[in-house]
Design a protein around this motif. Structure first.
Motif, PDB file in Angstrom:
ATOM      1  N   LEU A  27       8.971  -6.767  22.778  1.00  0.00           N
ATOM      2  CA  LEU A  27       8.818  -7.720  21.668  1.00  0.00           C
ATOM      3  C   LEU A  27       8.135  -8.994  22.140  1.00  0.00           C
ATOM      4  N   ARG A  28       8.528  -9.472  23.309  1.00  0.00           N
ATOM      5  CA  ARG A  28       7.935 -10.719  23.834  1.00  0.00           C
ATOM      6  C   ARG A  28       6.439 -10.522  24.077  1.00  0.00           C
ATOM      7  N   GLU A  29       6.103  -9.353  24.585  1.00  0.00           N
ATOM      8  CA  GLU A  29       4.700  -9.035  24.850  1.00  0.00           C
ATOM      9  C   GLU A  29       3.919  -9.030  23.528  1.00  0.00           C
ATOM     10  N   ALA A  30       4.508  -8.393  22.517  1.00  0.00           N
ATOM     11  CA  ALA A  30       3.851  -8.337  21.205  1.00  0.00           C
ATOM     12  C   ALA A  30       3.738  -9.737  20.614  1.00  0.00           C
ATOM     13  N   ARG A  31       4.782 -10.520  20.789  1.00  0.00           N
ATOM     14  CA  ARG A  31       4.781 -11.884  20.253  1.00  0.00           C
ATOM     15  C   ARG A  31       3.669 -12.723  20.876  1.00  0.00           C
ATOM     16  N   LYS A  32       3.445 -12.508  22.168  1.00  0.00           N
ATOM     17  CA  LYS A  32       2.404 -13.264  22.876  1.00  0.00           C
ATOM     18  C   LYS A  32       1.046 -13.021  22.219  1.00  0.00           C
ATOM     19  N   HIS A  33       0.769 -11.767  21.883  1.00  0.00           N
ATOM     20  CA  HIS A  33      -0.520 -11.430  21.270  1.00  0.00           C
ATOM     21  C   HIS A  33      -0.650 -12.049  19.885  1.00  0.00           C
ATOM     22  N   VAL A  34       0.448 -12.054  19.143  1.00  0.00           N
ATOM     23  CA  VAL A  34       0.413 -12.652  17.799  1.00  0.00           C
ATOM     24  C   VAL A  34       0.133 -14.140  17.912  1.00  0.00           C
ATOM     25  N   GLU A  35       0.779 -14.790  18.860  1.00  0.00           N
ATOM     26  CA  GLU A  35       0.551 -16.238  19.046  1.00  0.00           C
ATOM     27  C   GLU A  35      -0.888 -16.510  19.444  1.00  0.00           C
ATOM     28  N   GLU A  36      -1.433 -15.635  20.274  1.00  0.00           N
ATOM     29  CA  GLU A  36      -2.832 -15.825  20.686  1.00  0.00           C
ATOM     30  C   GLU A  36      -3.753 -15.773  19.469  1.00  0.00           C
ATOM     31  N   CYS A  37      -3.469 -14.856  18.537  1.00  0.00           N
ATOM     32  CA  CYS A  37      -4.269 -14.769  17.303  1.00  0.00           C
ATOM     33  C   CYS A  37      -4.188 -16.070  16.528  1.00  0.00           C
ATOM     34  N   LEU A  38      -2.986 -16.584  16.396  1.00  0.00           N
ATOM     35  CA  LEU A  38      -2.800 -17.799  15.608  1.00  0.00           C
ATOM     36  C   LEU A  38      -3.434 -18.996  16.295  1.00  0.00           C
ATOM     37  N   ARG A  39      -3.297 -19.073  17.576  1.00  0.00           N
ATOM     38  CA  ARG A  39      -3.889 -20.210  18.322  1.00  0.00           C
ATOM     39  C   ARG A  39      -5.412 -20.143  18.283  1.00  0.00           C
ATOM     40  N   ALA A  40      -5.929 -18.917  18.358  1.00  0.00           N
ATOM     41  CA  ALA A  40      -7.400 -18.774  18.338  1.00  0.00           C
ATOM     42  C   ALA A  40      -7.957 -19.320  17.030  1.00  0.00           C
ATOM     43  N   LYS A  41      -7.203 -19.139  15.957  1.00  0.00           N
ATOM     44  CA  LYS A  41      -7.686 -19.589  14.647  1.00  0.00           C
ATOM     45  C   LYS A  41      -7.365 -21.062  14.406  1.00  0.00           C
ATOM     46  N   TYR A  42      -6.166 -21.488  14.740  1.00  0.00           N
ATOM     47  CA  TYR A  42      -5.708 -22.809  14.305  1.00  0.00           C
ATOM     48  C   TYR A  42      -5.539 -23.813  15.443  1.00  0.00           C
ATOM     49  N   GLY A  43      -5.648 -23.353  16.694  1.00  0.00           N
ATOM     50  CA  GLY A  43      -5.454 -24.255  17.819  1.00  0.00           C
ATOM     51  C   GLY A  43      -4.077 -24.877  17.776  1.00  0.00           C
ATOM     52  N   ASP A  44      -3.996 -26.152  18.144  1.00  0.00           N
ATOM     53  CA  ASP A  44      -2.702 -26.830  18.183  1.00  0.00           C
ATOM     54  C   ASP A  44      -2.224 -27.260  16.807  1.00  0.00           C
ATOM     55  N   ALA A  45      -3.055 -27.057  15.786  1.00  0.00           N
ATOM     56  CA  ALA A  45      -2.623 -27.425  14.426  1.00  0.00           C
ATOM     57  C   ALA A  45      -1.433 -26.571  13.996  1.00  0.00           C
ATOM     58  N   ALA A  46      -1.342 -25.364  14.533  1.00  0.00           N
ATOM     59  CA  ALA A  46      -0.199 -24.497  14.222  1.00  0.00           C
ATOM     60  C   ALA A  46       0.940 -24.844  15.167  1.00  0.00           C
ATOM     61  N   ARG A  47       2.035 -25.324  14.565  1.00  0.00           N
ATOM     62  CA  ARG A  47       3.241 -25.607  15.372  1.00  0.00           C
ATOM     63  C   ARG A  47       4.067 -24.321  15.409  1.00  0.00           C
ATOM     64  N   ILE A  48       4.056 -23.683  16.558  1.00  0.00           N
ATOM     65  CA  ILE A  48       4.714 -22.372  16.621  1.00  0.00           C
ATOM     66  C   ILE A  48       6.104 -22.515  17.240  1.00  0.00           C
ATOM     67  N   ARG A  49       7.079 -21.988  16.533  1.00  0.00           N
ATOM     68  CA  ARG A  49       8.456 -22.004  17.014  1.00  0.00           C
ATOM     69  C   ARG A  49       9.036 -20.610  16.835  1.00  0.00           C
TER      70      ARG A  49
END
Lengths: 291, 217
Positions: A27-49
């Protein structure tokens, strides 16, 4: 401690997931990839928790997933100006890499033309600068948005002192296919056990089942993060299922014990042989087929 | 309240299943049928509890002519065709022709029969990687396999054509065989016609439809 209580504690232990388990690691591995997608699009504008049962300490292997909270600051417009626009922007971003299924406030991810990867992404926007309360877009219900606070929910569960009872109730829900959303079920368990924190697990679980069986029509809870959130619709959907499942569970337990509901903790040493004997004794002998 | 929406026959069916599977329950009822949900418990040959699956059983109003739909709800069985599961959790318990060949008259016969057999087979696959009574290949290949086992032919066009003659078999057996041999059926694929005559009518009717569709594609 009674034998029954020991058994129910063993059930909770059996279906709990260790931090270093394969499931959590994947799950952590999968989560990492999802976060990478979001960061690639939104950068630091996305506050991920992170939120959900993992953060609350109530995760069980019968229905586990990780929740990624993807929130934007109140005046941030990179994902859109409205809550709906933010939701749809995050949905579109994730759709590039995943199959995305919209839920009430979250987005459930599966691999492209593949299986569920057990990650929910919840897009939202902070209500103000202190980054505590959030507004979420809602796809169902009377209103198209809701205000909540995930940190309050997490702390409410942690402070409840009944996390084992919550886990056992979730396991019961999953094994018996009871219609009950986790968020509301947790609040119900906490409320029903507020005067039973010192009881052992068996007594607590019986209290819950008897309440589901006998008082299903009067069950109600409040969102600890926002008393204006109307949860009655969600509870109404659950009442009949909770009641009939609790009725059959209590009858089964009274007739044969908790093992008749939850099964044995450890597989018997002759399990393979028993499966073979069940197959040999099978009269119908179907040959499964898929279209 | 849900029970009030069911007919007497449906209630008898439901109660028989609930007695055998006390952790199942009536979840919903509608004019087009009803749904049961809960833990489906499997027992070994001695009657001891072996395992359980969280399931949903949708019983159409037209049961037994309408086939029940079974779903496994917890994702325990991988949602792949090789496990005879659809992505949405629908279980591919048996080919419809096989269902009609042994069409149950009561719901408990379906639950204790094909449904139980399917989940025991899934346990067997989990433990040993094999299907205890074999499996049908996917799609139309599965129908060919079934026809080969029951009728000695994988030629679905022929099977469909012979099956469609069953209703008029007395006249048909003197007609030219649909295989194109030029001989009368009596001297050609008579055995197939006779075998199909012994099938339940619903199984023949369904076979005609699916065999002809498959032959066209």
């Amino acid at each position: 401690m009674s034998k029954n209580n020991d058994f129910l504690n063993a059930v909770v232990a059996k279906y709990s997931l260790a931090e270093d388990s394969t499931e959590i690691t994947e799950l952590r591995e999968a989560r990492k990839h999802v976060e990478e997608c979001l960061r690639a699009k939104y950068g630091d504008a996305a506050r991920i928790r992170y939120g959900g049962s993992h953060k609350k300490g109530t995760m069980v292997s019968t229905s586990y997933d990780l929740d990624i909270l993807c929130y934007f600051l109140r005046d941030e417009t990179v994902a859109g100006e409205t809550l709906k626009a933010i939701y749809e922007s995050v949905q579109a971003t994730l759709t590039e890499s995943y199959d995305v299924r919209p839920k009430r406030t979250a987005l459930r991810l599966s691999a492209k033309k593949g299986s569920d990867i057990r990650i929910d992404v919840v897009p939202g926007r902070f209500v103000n600068e202190d980054e505590s309360d959030v507004h979420l877009h809602q796809n169902e219900g009377d209103k198209d948005y809701m205000k909540t606070n995930p940190d309050v929910h997490i702390q409410h569960v942690i402070d409840s002192e009944v996390r084992d009872a919550i886990k056992l109730t979730k396991i019961w829900r999953d094994l018996l296919a009871v219609t009950a959303k986790t968020f509301v079920l947790e609040l119900l368990v906490i409320k029903l056990l507020v005067d039973h924190k010192d009881d052992d697990l068996e007594a607590q679980f019986r209290t819950l089942l008897e309440a589901f069986r006998d008082d299903s029509q009067s069950l109600c809870v409040e969102d600890p993060a926002n008393s204006n959130n109307d949860l009655s619709g969600l509870i109404d959907e659950m009442r009949a299922s909770l009641s009939t499942a609790a009725t059959s569970t209590l009858a089964t337990v009274d007739a044969g014990g908790w093992e008749d509901v939850f099964g044995k903790i450890e597989p018997t040493s002759d399990r393979a042989e028993r499966i073979q004997s069940a197959a040999r004794a099978d009269v119908a002998r179907v040959q499964p087929w898929a279209t | 309240m849900l029970r009030q929406q069911l007919s007497e026959h449906q209630i008898r069916d439901l109660d028989a299943v609930l007695e055998a599977q006390p952790l199942l329950r009536l979840e919903s009822a509608a004019p087009d049928g009803y749904t049961m949900r809960g833990a489906f418990v499997l027992h070994d040959a001695e009657g001891a509890r072996l395992d359980s699956f969280a399931v949903e059983l949708v019983v159409p109003k037209e049961f037994p002519i309408g086939r029940p739909v079974v779903r496994e709800l917890n994702g325990r069985i991988p949602r792949v065709l090789n496990r005879h599961m659809f992505v949405d959790g629908n279980c591919c318990i048996q080919h419809p022709v096989a269902y009609y060949l042994n069409q149950p008259s009561r719901l408990i016969d379906y639950v204790d029969g094909p449904m139980k057999s399917y989940f025991v087979a899934q346990l067997h696959f989990e433990a040993f990687g094999t299907w205890p009574h074999g499996e049908l290949q996917h799609g139309d290949d599965g129908l060919r396999q079934l026809c080969d086992e029951k009728l000695g032919s994988t030629n679905l066009a022929l099977v469909g054509a012979v099956a469609s003659l069953v209703r008029h078999w007395r006249r048909a057996k003197r007609e030219h065989c649909p295989c194109g041999s030029g001989r009368a059926i009596l001297k050609c694929h008579h055995a197939m016609l006779n075998a199909l005559r012994r099938w339940p009518p619903n199984a023949v009717t369904y076979l005609v439809v699916v065999a002809n569709e498959a032959a066209k594609s």
